[in-house]
Design a protein around this motif. Sequence first.
Motif, mmCIF file in Angstrom:
data_model
loop_
_atom_site.group_PDB
_atom_site.id
_atom_site.type_symbol
_atom_site.label_atom_id
_atom_site.label_comp_id
_atom_site.label_asym_id
_atom_site.label_seq_id
_atom_site.Cartn_x
_atom_site.Cartn_y
_atom_site.Cartn_z
ATOM 1 N N VAL A 71 -26.907 17.668 -53.247
ATOM 2 C CA VAL A 71 -26.796 17.905 -51.951
ATOM 3 C C VAL A 71 -27.154 16.711 -51.066
ATOM 4 N N VAL A 72 -26.247 15.837 -50.158
ATOM 5 C CA VAL A 72 -27.093 14.755 -49.539
ATOM 6 C C VAL A 72 -26.509 14.586 -48.253
ATOM 7 N N THR A 73 -27.228 14.497 -47.153
ATOM 8 C CA THR A 73 -26.995 14.270 -45.891
ATOM 9 C C THR A 73 -26.593 12.590 -45.973
ATOM 10 N N HIS A 74 -25.318 12.049 -45.593
ATOM 11 C CA HIS A 74 -25.134 10.614 -45.570
ATOM 12 C C HIS A 74 -25.949 9.958 -44.446
ATOM 13 N N SER A 75 -25.345 10.329 -43.128
ATOM 14 C CA SER A 75 -26.104 9.721 -42.093
ATOM 15 C C SER A 75 -26.881 11.018 -41.514
ATOM 16 N N GLU A 76 -28.276 10.859 -41.652
ATOM 17 C CA GLU A 76 -29.172 11.604 -41.155
ATOM 18 C C GLU A 76 -29.564 11.699 -39.550
ATOM 19 N N THR A 77 -28.793 12.668 -39.041
ATOM 20 C CA THR A 77 -28.760 12.528 -37.526
ATOM 21 C C THR A 77 -29.913 12.326 -37.005
ATOM 22 N N SER A 78 -30.991 13.263 -37.469
ATOM 23 C CA SER A 78 -32.286 13.414 -36.736
ATOM 24 C C SER A 78 -33.252 11.870 -36.802
ATOM 25 N N THR A 79 -32.674 11.134 -37.615
ATOM 26 C CA THR A 79 -33.598 9.788 -37.723
ATOM 27 C C THR A 79 -32.864 8.494 -37.563
ATOM 28 N N GLY A 80 -31.577 8.765 -37.793
ATOM 29 C CA GLY A 80 -30.897 7.190 -37.741
ATOM 30 C C GLY A 80 -30.890 6.661 -38.810
ATOM 31 N N VAL A 81 -30.779 7.202 -40.309
ATOM 32 C CA VAL A 81 -31.028 6.646 -41.555
ATOM 33 C C VAL A 81 -29.707 6.812 -42.148
ATOM 34 N N LEU A 82 -29.208 6.049 -42.635
ATOM 35 C CA LEU A 82 -27.759 6.148 -43.630
ATOM 36 C C LEU A 82 -28.294 5.964 -45.200
ATOM 37 N N ASN A 83 -28.110 7.297 -45.808
ATOM 38 C CA ASN A 83 -28.487 7.248 -47.364
ATOM 39 C C ASN A 83 -27.538 6.442 -47.858
ATOM 40 N N ASP A 84 -27.874 6.005 -49.239
ATOM 41 C CA ASP A 84 -27.216 5.194 -50.175
ATOM 42 C C ASP A 84 -26.104 6.167 -50.821
ATOM 43 N N LEU A 85 -25.121 6.799 -50.230
ATOM 44 C CA LEU A 85 -24.380 7.850 -50.834
ATOM 45 C C LEU A 85 -23.649 7.483 -52.217
ATOM 46 N N GLU A 86 -23.029 6.256 -51.990
ATOM 47 C CA GLU A 86 -22.366 5.498 -53.160
ATOM 48 C C GLU A 86 -23.161 5.488 -54.310
ATOM 49 N N THR A 87 -24.372 5.072 -54.369
ATOM 50 C CA THR A 87 -25.168 5.003 -55.538
ATOM 51 C C THR A 87 -25.403 6.330 -56.170
ATOM 52 N N ILE A 88 -25.773 7.206 -55.204
ATOM 53 C CA ILE A 88 -26.227 8.467 -55.572
ATOM 54 C C ILE A 88 -25.055 9.301 -56.257
ATOM 55 N N SER A 89 -24.029 8.988 -55.572
ATOM 56 C CA SER A 89 -22.708 9.907 -55.999
ATOM 57 C C SER A 89 -22.571 9.231 -57.582
ATOM 58 N N GLY A 90 -22.511 8.081 -57.752
ATOM 59 C CA GLY A 90 -22.375 7.506 -58.891
ATOM 60 C C GLY A 90 -23.149 8.120 -60.112
ATOM 61 N N TYR A 91 -24.375 8.314 -59.852
ATOM 62 C CA TYR A 91 -25.334 9.012 -60.896
ATOM 63 C C TYR A 91 -24.826 10.313 -61.102
ATOM 64 N N VAL A 92 -24.518 11.314 -59.889
ATOM 65 C CA VAL A 92 -24.259 12.555 -60.057
ATOM 66 C C VAL A 92 -22.692 12.448 -60.826
ATOM 67 N N LYS A 93 -21.822 11.646 -60.686
ATOM 68 C CA LYS A 93 -20.771 11.603 -61.292
ATOM 69 C C LYS A 93 -20.736 11.540 -62.930
#
Length: 383
Positions: A136-158
Motif C-alpha cells: 500500500v502506497v500513498t502516491h501524493s502524500e497530501t500532508s507533506t507535499g511529497v510525491l512518492n516514486d510509485l512507478e518504481t515501487i510498483s515495478g518491484y511489486v509486480k
Amino acid sequence: MEDKHMLMIPGPTPVPESVLLAMAKHPIGHRSGAFSEIMAEVTENLQWLFQTKNDVFCLAASGTGAMEAGLINFLDSSDKVLVGTNGKFGDRWAIICETYGMDVERIEAPWGEALDPEAFKAKLAADTNKEIKGVVVTHSETSTGVLNDLETISGYVKDHGALMIVDSVTSMGSCNVPVDEWGLDVVATGSQKGFMLPPGLGFVSVSDKAWAAYENAKIPRFYLDLKSAKKSLAKNTTPFTPPVNLIFGLQTALQMMKREGLENIFARHARLTEATRAAIKALGLKTFAPDSNASKAVTSVDPSPIGAEDIRKAMRSQFDIALAGGQDDYKGKIFRIGHLGFVHERDVITAIAALEATLQSLGHTDFEAGAGLKAAASVFQQS
C-alpha cells in the motif's frame, strides 16, 4: 466582502460554475434509463482518466472510504501487508489494515521525505515464500507535499506478485497515473481534489489480479462490497442509492477534463507547482518537500521563524484566502498551498501576492518587494 472566499487548500478545491449548475439540476430517478446513460458515459470517462481498461467504481464515500473498500475487498485479515508511511495518510492506511487484523509492516520515511523504493525491493526480494499479499502506497502524500516514486515501487511489486494498492487521492487528475501501464491493481481517489467537485464521491479501479484475490478475502463487508458494485456496473447502475446530483457534476467535470486533455492537465499542474515553489523560495521561505519529489497538487511551506498559523489567520482575515495547516506533529509548523483541480495561473498569482502582503504585515521583509510574483511570473512566461 461576501462570496469572495478563495480555496487554496488540497481539498476541497474550487468547483467550476458549469459543474455547480449541473449539480443544481432537478434530480432524476437513479434506476431510470436516463441515469444509466449518464453512468455509462461517466464510467467510460473515468477509465480514460485512470488510463485503464479495468473496472472503475463510483462510491458514495470520501477518499478514505474508497481506500478502505480497496483494502477490505482484496486482502484478508490474516494477510501480511507492506505499507509505506511518510505522512498522515500512509499512517492512516496502516491503521485501517491493523484495524481489520492484518499483519502490517511499515516501510517508513521521515515526514517531508520520499519513500525509498529500494526498501520495498529488499523486503519483497526477501519474501521468498510470498507471504506478502499487498503493498500500500500513498502516491501524493497530501500532508507533506511529497510525491512518492510509485512507478518504481510498483515495478518491484509486480515482479513479486503482491497486489499494488494505491492512494491516488491528490495525484489522480494532477499528474500522470497510468494504471494499466504501471500495473496498479487497486487505485482509490476522491471527488474533492483533481476532479473539481465537492466532497462525496470516491472512485476505485480494480484489476483482474485484484478480482482473483477477492475470492480469498473473507473480511465481512456489505455497503463497500465491490462485487455488488461490479454486478451493478454491468447494468450502468449502482447497488445502492447514489448521490445523483454529484454524478451530474461529475459528468460535466469529466467532460471539461477531456476537452483539456490529459497531457495539458498534467502540464498545467506541473507549471503551477514550479511557479508556487519558485515564489516561496523567492520570499525567503523553505519548501518542506524536496524539488525532486514535489507533489503536483500541494506545496508545503516551512515559514519559521514566522508562525504558520499566524500566516494562515492573516491570509484568511485580510484576503479571505484559505491555506491548509500542518497535521499531527507539524501542526503550527508548516502551511500548505493547494494548486490542483480547477486552479490556474491567475489563482497562484493572487495567492502569492496576498502571501507577500501578509508576510510584510507580520514583519517578514527579508525579500525584495514583488519577488514572489516575479518568480512565479517568470515560470509562467517560460512555459
